[in-house]
Design a protein around this motif. Structure first.
Motif, mmCIF file in Angstrom:
data_model
loop_
_atom_site.group_PDB
_atom_site.id
_atom_site.type_symbol
_atom_site.label_atom_id
_atom_site.label_comp_id
_atom_site.label_asym_id
_atom_site.label_seq_id
_atom_site.Cartn_x
_atom_site.Cartn_y
_atom_site.Cartn_z
ATOM 1 N N SER A 47 -3.648 -18.361 -21.988
ATOM 2 C CA SER A 47 -4.344 -19.322 -21.831
ATOM 3 C C SER A 47 -5.268 -19.907 -23.102
ATOM 4 N N GLY A 86 1.263 -28.317 -14.261
ATOM 5 C CA GLY A 86 0.951 -27.217 -15.103
ATOM 6 C C GLY A 86 1.565 -27.576 -16.516
ATOM 7 N N ASP A 114 2.452 -25.748 -21.893
ATOM 8 C CA ASP A 114 2.628 -25.180 -20.640
ATOM 9 C C ASP A 114 1.176 -24.436 -20.088
ATOM 10 N N ASN A 115 1.200 -24.415 -18.887
ATOM 11 C CA ASN A 115 0.062 -23.687 -18.076
ATOM 12 C C ASN A 115 -1.167 -24.319 -18.464
ATOM 13 N N ARG A 145 -4.597 -21.982 -17.713
ATOM 14 C CA ARG A 145 -4.467 -20.786 -16.884
ATOM 15 C C ARG A 145 -3.390 -19.738 -17.399
ATOM 16 N N LYS A 151 -0.538 -17.192 -17.775
ATOM 17 C CA LYS A 151 0.824 -17.381 -17.435
ATOM 18 C C LYS A 151 1.427 -16.516 -16.122
ATOM 19 N N TYR A 184 -4.841 -16.611 -10.356
ATOM 20 C CA TYR A 184 -4.656 -16.720 -11.943
ATOM 21 C C TYR A 184 -6.148 -16.711 -12.676
ATOM 22 N N TYR A 233 -8.531 -18.638 -15.661
ATOM 23 C CA TYR A 233 -8.575 -19.895 -16.368
ATOM 24 C C TYR A 233 -9.512 -19.805 -17.393
#
Length: 393
Positions: free
Chosen positions: A49, A236, A257-258, A319, A321, A372, A374
């Motif tokens: 993250s 996401g 990503d994420n 967030r 992975k 998850y 964050y």
């Protein structure tokens, strides 16, 4: 004399004690490995993250620092603009007096409520973007613009914007299709062509009409470097749609990503009358996700309001992975028990900032968002081009 031999071995009690000790050792080792795995997942999730959030924030804030270059002239900023793009990029829509307009400005925020916002950041590339030419004849349609002087500084392929000198009308973007250096000698040299195939920002017409002596022609620079960019978060991924990124006019490209949320706010200078002097420095008076009546003319999201953007506050939520396992006893995830909150700090003259709780659930993800971890990233980016503006005289 016979000697009686006694058999040696474990008694039942000794065997049971050994089994219990072995089971305790297995339980301890399993617990140790489980805790180690949880700590590893938490550490890796925090690292993921951190990297994704930093990449997202760096990318967006870099665009924000450049936003407004070449389009901060008062006649341009906030003008409802007609744009026809062969790659189907569209300017962000805004409600102005109950009507949908598409303003050309340094920044335009589309409020996503509790979900993610869409942030559009626009900039030209011409260092001499001032409207140095006026229309010499009425433009009622067609592919030729007759102007009041030879178009020095304009080149074939450059993007131009035609804007009325009275605010409230429409602006139009097109692309020069004739070679300015090969036009005839005066007085037949005072025209710009916008027709012809093979030009991206060119429909062969401006999409509106303009009167002689009441409209100006601005140069936004070469088409390849016209930076009209829109940032969004979908499923996401942080995504970018841009005129200067190949293949991403209508179809956006994934950048990181994420990333589960993007939020933004205008930092507006609401000083009125002579108190508003952008040449001596802009000042944030209020923060708002929606454009307000910042210039006090009675119209929210009017053209003049976009000249009052002094800064942008941007928040990105990333967030981990991989999700963490639910609690064995309850079956519920407790990695993140509450939704992340952004913009919890003050920063404007009147301190009107209200914290915003952000939805982070990803559409189509079957895993509970609480599983998850964050991380929230926030920054304030002053729009350095806000105070650097020419006059409209």
């Amino acid at each position: 004399m016979s000697i009686q031999r006694k058999d040696k071995g474990f008694s039942l009690v000794e065997l049971m004690v050994s089994v219990v000790i072995g089971l305790l050792a297995v339980i301890f080792a399993t617990r140790l490995m489980t805790d180690s795995q949880k700590n590893k997942e938490a550490a890796l999730g925090g690292s993921d993250s951190m990297q994704n959030g930093m990449l997202a924030m760096f990318s967006i804030s870099g665009d924000a620092e450049y936003a407004g270059f070449g389009i901060n002239e008062p006649l341009i900023a906030g003008c409802d603009t007609v744009l026809t793009d062969s790659e189907e990029f569209q300017l962000a829509p805004v409600q102005r007096g109950g009507v949908t307009v598409r303003p050309l400005a340094a920044a335009v925020i589309e409020n996503g409520g509790a979900g993610s916002d869409r942030l559009s950041l626009y900039a030209g590339s011409s260092p001499s973007g001032t409207g140095i030419m006026r229309l010499l004849q009425d433009y009622l349609g067609g592919t030729q613009l007759t102007v009041d002087r030879r178009p020095y500084g304009f080149t074939q392929g450059d993007v131009i914007l035609v804007a009325p000198e009275k605010k409230g009308g429409k602006c139009s973007i097109a692309q020069i299709s004739n070679d300015i250096d090969l036009v005839p000698a005066p007085p037949a040299d005072q025209f710009v062509m916008i027709g012809g195939a093979g030009y991206r920002f060119n429909s062969g017409a401006l999409g509106d009409q303009y009167r002689a002596g009441a409209a100006r022609v601005f140069n936004l620079g070469p088409a390849a470097s016209l930076a009209l960019r829109t940032w969004s978060v979908e499923r996401g991924f942080l995504r970018l749609s841009a005129t200067d990124l190949a293949g991403s006019g209508q179809a956006s490209q994934a950048v990181a990503d994420n990333i589960v949320a993007l939020k933004a706010q205008y930092g507006l200078d609401t000083r009125l009358g002579t108190a508003f002097e952008p040449e001596t420095g802009m000042r944030v008076s209020t923060w708002s996700t929606d454009m307000i009546d910042a210039d006090g003319d009675g119209v929210a999201a009017g053209a003049g309001d976009y000249t009052r953007i002094a800064a942008l506050r941007i928040a990105v939520v990333a967030r981990s992975k991989n999700p963490e396992r639910p609690n064995a006893a309850t079956g519920q995830c407790t990695a993140t028990p509450a939704l992340p909150t952004v913009f919890a700090t003050l920063g404007a003259d009147n301190g009107n900032t209200a914290p915003v709780q952000v939805e982070v659930a990803v559409a189509g993800d079957t895993v509970d968002w609480r599983c998850y971890r964050y991380r929230v990233f926030e920054t304030i980016v002053p729009l350095r081009n806000a105070g650097w503006r020419p006059t409209s005289s």
